[in-house]
Design a protein around this motif. Structure first.
Motif, PDB file in Angstrom:
ATOM      1  N   ALA A 142      19.834 -19.208   0.668  1.00  0.00           N
ATOM      2  CA  ALA A 142      20.920 -18.986   1.629  1.00  0.00           C
ATOM      3  C   ALA A 142      21.758 -17.763   1.283  1.00  0.00           C
ATOM      4  CB  ALA A 142      21.797 -20.231   1.721  1.00  0.00           C
ATOM      5  N   GLU A 143      22.054 -17.569   0.013  1.00  0.00           N
ATOM      6  CA  GLU A 143      22.882 -16.430  -0.395  1.00  0.00           C
ATOM      7  C   GLU A 143      22.150 -15.097  -0.260  1.00  0.00           C
ATOM      8  OE1 GLU A 143      24.835 -16.811  -4.184  1.00  0.00           O
ATOM      9  OE2 GLU A 143      25.149 -18.965  -3.866  1.00  0.00           O
ATOM     10  N   GLN A 144      20.839 -15.114  -0.310  1.00  0.00           N
ATOM     11  CA  GLN A 144      20.044 -13.893  -0.235  1.00  0.00           C
ATOM     12  C   GLN A 144      19.643 -13.534   1.197  1.00  0.00           C
ATOM     13  OE1 GLN A 144      19.505 -16.401  -2.425  1.00  0.00           O
ATOM     14  NE2 GLN A 144      20.157 -15.319  -4.249  1.00  0.00           N
ATOM     15  N   LYS A 145      19.873 -14.437   2.118  1.00  0.00           N
ATOM     16  CA  LYS A 145      19.340 -14.289   3.474  1.00  0.00           C
ATOM     17  C   LYS A 145      19.800 -13.010   4.180  1.00  0.00           C
ATOM     18  CE  LYS A 145      18.577 -16.877   7.705  1.00  0.00           C
ATOM     19  NZ  LYS A 145      18.701 -18.173   8.362  1.00  0.00           N
ATOM     20  N   GLU A 146      21.072 -12.684   4.104  1.00  0.00           N
ATOM     21  CA  GLU A 146      21.588 -11.510   4.817  1.00  0.00           C
ATOM     22  C   GLU A 146      20.923 -10.228   4.326  1.00  0.00           C
ATOM     23  OE1 GLU A 146      25.767  -9.134   5.518  1.00  0.00           O
ATOM     24  OE2 GLU A 146      25.853 -11.263   5.051  1.00  0.00           O
ATOM     25  N   ARG A 147      20.890 -10.050   3.006  1.00  0.00           N
ATOM     26  CA  ARG A 147      20.253  -8.843   2.459  1.00  0.00           C
ATOM     27  C   ARG A 147      18.761  -8.817   2.795  1.00  0.00           C
ATOM     28  NH1 ARG A 147      19.343  -6.730  -3.731  1.00  0.00           N
ATOM     29  NH2 ARG A 147      18.456  -4.742  -3.095  1.00  0.00           N
ATOM     30  N   TYR A 148      18.116  -9.951   2.680  1.00  0.00           N
ATOM     31  CA  TYR A 148      16.690 -10.057   2.982  1.00  0.00           C
ATOM     32  C   TYR A 148      16.412  -9.596   4.415  1.00  0.00           C
ATOM     33  CZ  TYR A 148      11.992 -12.075   2.699  1.00  0.00           C
ATOM     34  OH  TYR A 148      10.625 -12.245   2.671  1.00  0.00           O
ATOM     35  N   LEU A 149      17.195 -10.111   5.350  1.00  0.00           N
ATOM     36  CA  LEU A 149      16.995  -9.755   6.761  1.00  0.00           C
ATOM     37  C   LEU A 149      17.265  -8.276   7.022  1.00  0.00           C
ATOM     38  CD1 LEU A 149      18.509 -12.891   8.513  1.00  0.00           C
ATOM     39  CD2 LEU A 149      16.100 -12.185   8.484  1.00  0.00           C
ATOM     40  N   GLU A 150      18.266  -7.719   6.373  1.00  0.00           N
ATOM     41  CA  GLU A 150      18.553  -6.286   6.551  1.00  0.00           C
ATOM     42  C   GLU A 150      17.370  -5.433   6.109  1.00  0.00           C
ATOM     43  OE1 GLU A 150      22.146  -5.581   4.381  1.00  0.00           O
ATOM     44  OE2 GLU A 150      23.422  -6.285   6.012  1.00  0.00           O
ATOM     45  N   ILE A 151      16.783  -5.784   4.980  1.00  0.00           N
ATOM     46  CA  ILE A 151      15.622  -5.033   4.491  1.00  0.00           C
ATOM     47  C   ILE A 151      14.430  -5.248   5.419  1.00  0.00           C
ATOM     48  CG2 ILE A 151      13.945  -4.832   2.605  1.00  0.00           C
ATOM     49  CD1 ILE A 151      16.327  -5.510   0.688  1.00  0.00           C
TER      50      ILE A 151
ATOM     51  N   LEU B  97       7.309   4.273   3.722  1.00  0.00           N
ATOM     52  CA  LEU B  97       7.379   3.312   2.617  1.00  0.00           C
ATOM     53  C   LEU B  97       8.361   2.190   2.933  1.00  0.00           C
ATOM     54  CD1 LEU B  97       7.148   5.700  -0.445  1.00  0.00           C
ATOM     55  CD2 LEU B  97       5.414   4.099   0.368  1.00  0.00           C
ATOM     56  N   ILE B  98       9.462   2.532   3.581  1.00  0.00           N
ATOM     57  CA  ILE B  98      10.429   1.512   4.010  1.00  0.00           C
ATOM     58  C   ILE B  98       9.741   0.543   4.967  1.00  0.00           C
ATOM     59  CG2 ILE B  98      12.535   1.132   5.382  1.00  0.00           C
ATOM     60  CD1 ILE B  98      12.966   2.281   2.496  1.00  0.00           C
ATOM     61  N   ARG B  99       8.940   1.074   5.854  1.00  0.00           N
ATOM     62  CA  ARG B  99       8.219   0.238   6.817  1.00  0.00           C
ATOM     63  C   ARG B  99       7.249  -0.707   6.104  1.00  0.00           C
ATOM     64  NH1 ARG B  99       6.680   3.632  11.487  1.00  0.00           N
ATOM     65  NH2 ARG B  99       8.884   3.327  11.860  1.00  0.00           N
ATOM     66  N   GLN B 100       6.576  -0.221   5.068  1.00  0.00           N
ATOM     67  CA  GLN B 100       5.665  -1.062   4.297  1.00  0.00           C
ATOM     68  C   GLN B 100       6.424  -2.184   3.584  1.00  0.00           C
ATOM     69  OE1 GLN B 100       2.144  -1.039   3.613  1.00  0.00           O
ATOM     70  NE2 GLN B 100       2.262   0.062   5.547  1.00  0.00           N
ATOM     71  N   ILE B 101       7.571  -1.843   3.020  1.00  0.00           N
ATOM     72  CA  ILE B 101       8.395  -2.859   2.349  1.00  0.00           C
ATOM     73  C   ILE B 101       8.877  -3.887   3.364  1.00  0.00           C
ATOM     74  CG2 ILE B 101      10.603  -3.230   1.158  1.00  0.00           C
ATOM     75  CD1 ILE B 101      10.085  -0.496  -0.245  1.00  0.00           C
ATOM     76  N   ALA B 102       9.340  -3.439   4.512  1.00  0.00           N
ATOM     77  CA  ALA B 102       9.815  -4.359   5.561  1.00  0.00           C
ATOM     78  C   ALA B 102       8.690  -5.287   6.016  1.00  0.00           C
ATOM     79  CB  ALA B 102      10.360  -3.559   6.743  1.00  0.00           C
TER      80      ALA B 102
ATOM     81  N   GLN C  37       2.650  11.824   3.510  1.00  0.00           N
ATOM     82  CA  GLN C  37       3.145  12.408   4.749  1.00  0.00           C
ATOM     83  C   GLN C  37       3.517  13.874   4.508  1.00  0.00           C
ATOM     84  OE1 GLN C  37       3.021  10.755   7.609  1.00  0.00           O
ATOM     85  NE2 GLN C  37       2.354   8.881   6.592  1.00  0.00           N
ATOM     86  N   PRO C  38       3.705  14.634   5.568  1.00  0.00           N
ATOM     87  CA  PRO C  38       3.985  16.059   5.410  1.00  0.00           C
ATOM     88  C   PRO C  38       5.358  16.388   4.815  1.00  0.00           C
ATOM     89  CG  PRO C  38       3.937  15.466   7.731  1.00  0.00           C
ATOM     90  CD  PRO C  38       3.498  14.268   6.957  1.00  0.00           C
ATOM     91  N   ASP C  39       6.326  15.449   4.881  1.00  0.00           N
ATOM     92  CA  ASP C  39       7.631  15.730   4.284  1.00  0.00           C
ATOM     93  C   ASP C  39       8.217  14.450   3.689  1.00  0.00           C
ATOM     94  OD1 ASP C  39       9.449  14.380   6.331  1.00  0.00           O
ATOM     95  OD2 ASP C  39       8.465  15.854   7.622  1.00  0.00           O
ATOM     96  N   PHE C  40       9.224  14.639   2.850  1.00  0.00           N
ATOM     97  CA  PHE C  40       9.820  13.516   2.128  1.00  0.00           C
ATOM     98  C   PHE C  40      10.388  12.460   3.059  1.00  0.00           C
ATOM     99  CE2 PHE C  40      13.569  11.406   0.421  1.00  0.00           C
ATOM    100  CZ  PHE C  40      12.999  10.737  -0.652  1.00  0.00           C
TER     101      PHE C  40
ATOM    102  N   SER D  81       0.847  -1.183   0.000  1.00  0.00           N
ATOM    103  CA  SER D  81       0.000   0.000   0.000  1.00  0.00           C
ATOM    104  C   SER D  81       0.888   1.241   0.000  1.00  0.00           C
ATOM    105  CB  SER D  81      -0.886   0.017   1.246  1.00  0.00           C
ATOM    106  OG  SER D  81      -1.551   1.254   1.339  1.00  0.00           O
ATOM    107  N   LEU D  82       0.568   2.166  -0.862  1.00  0.00           N
ATOM    108  CA  LEU D  82       1.323   3.416  -0.932  1.00  0.00           C
ATOM    109  C   LEU D  82       0.647   4.530  -0.138  1.00  0.00           C
ATOM    110  CD1 LEU D  82       2.336   3.303  -4.700  1.00  0.00           C
ATOM    111  CD2 LEU D  82       3.635   2.532  -2.711  1.00  0.00           C
ATOM    112  N   LYS D  83      -0.462   4.208   0.516  1.00  0.00           N
ATOM    113  CA  LYS D  83      -1.172   5.212   1.300  1.00  0.00           C
ATOM    114  C   LYS D  83      -0.305   5.791   2.409  1.00  0.00           C
ATOM    115  CE  LYS D  83      -4.774   2.599   2.119  1.00  0.00           C
ATOM    116  NZ  LYS D  83      -6.052   2.141   2.677  1.00  0.00           N
ATOM    117  N   SER D  84       0.556   4.968   2.981  1.00  0.00           N
ATOM    118  CA  SER D  84       1.389   5.449   4.081  1.00  0.00           C
ATOM    119  C   SER D  84       2.410   6.484   3.611  1.00  0.00           C
ATOM    120  CB  SER D  84       2.110   4.293   4.757  1.00  0.00           C
ATOM    121  OG  SER D  84       3.026   3.704   3.864  1.00  0.00           O
TER     122      SER D  84
END
Length: 125
Positions: A85-94, A64-69, A54-57, A48-51
């Motif tokens: 297995a190779e994608q796990k670290e990046r996945y968890l960071e996001i 939006l980061i929170r929605q992706i997470a 907001q009043p500022d960038f 959802s892009l509704k979030s």
């Protein structure tokens, strides 16, 4: 409702969830196999892009980061699969909202590729 119709939903442990009961008594259930063959067959990314309104960038970006997470968290059952297995670290960071800003530039593409690896089939866009 579209998400629940098309999505191959999973519990946190990867167990398939049957959401077909949500459509009991609805016309779609009488539409025939041509339509019902798509029911619960696909991984779904629901964002959802509704979030973002907001009043500022900076606040909009953070929301939006929170929605992706959150969406990464919904699909975190995939991380138990050795194919990712190779994608796990990046996945968890996001998922934990700890990734570099540049990681969010293609976060949805990355999630799509992870879903494709897990399910073993091309995604529909």
């Amino acid at each position: 409702m579209l998400q629940y119709f098309f999505e191959d939903a999973r519990e946190a442990d990867g167990t398939k969830v049957d959401n077909a009961y949500l459509f009991d008594g609805l016309n779609i259930m009488q539409a025939g196999e041509e339509y019902l063959s798509y029911m619960e067959q696909f991984p779904v990314i629901n964002l959802s892009l509704k979030s973002g309104k907001q009043p500022d960038f900076e606040l909009a970006y953070d929301m939006l980061i929170r929605q992706i997470a959150y969406e990464y968290g919904r699909h975190s059952f995939m991380l138990k699969d050795e194919r990712l297995a190779e994608q796990k670290e990046r996945y968890l960071e996001i998922m934990r909202e700890k990734a570099k800003r540049s990681s969010y530039n293609d976060a949805l593409l990355f999630l799509s590729r992870c879903l494709e690896m897990y399910y073993g089939k091309k995604l529909l866009f």
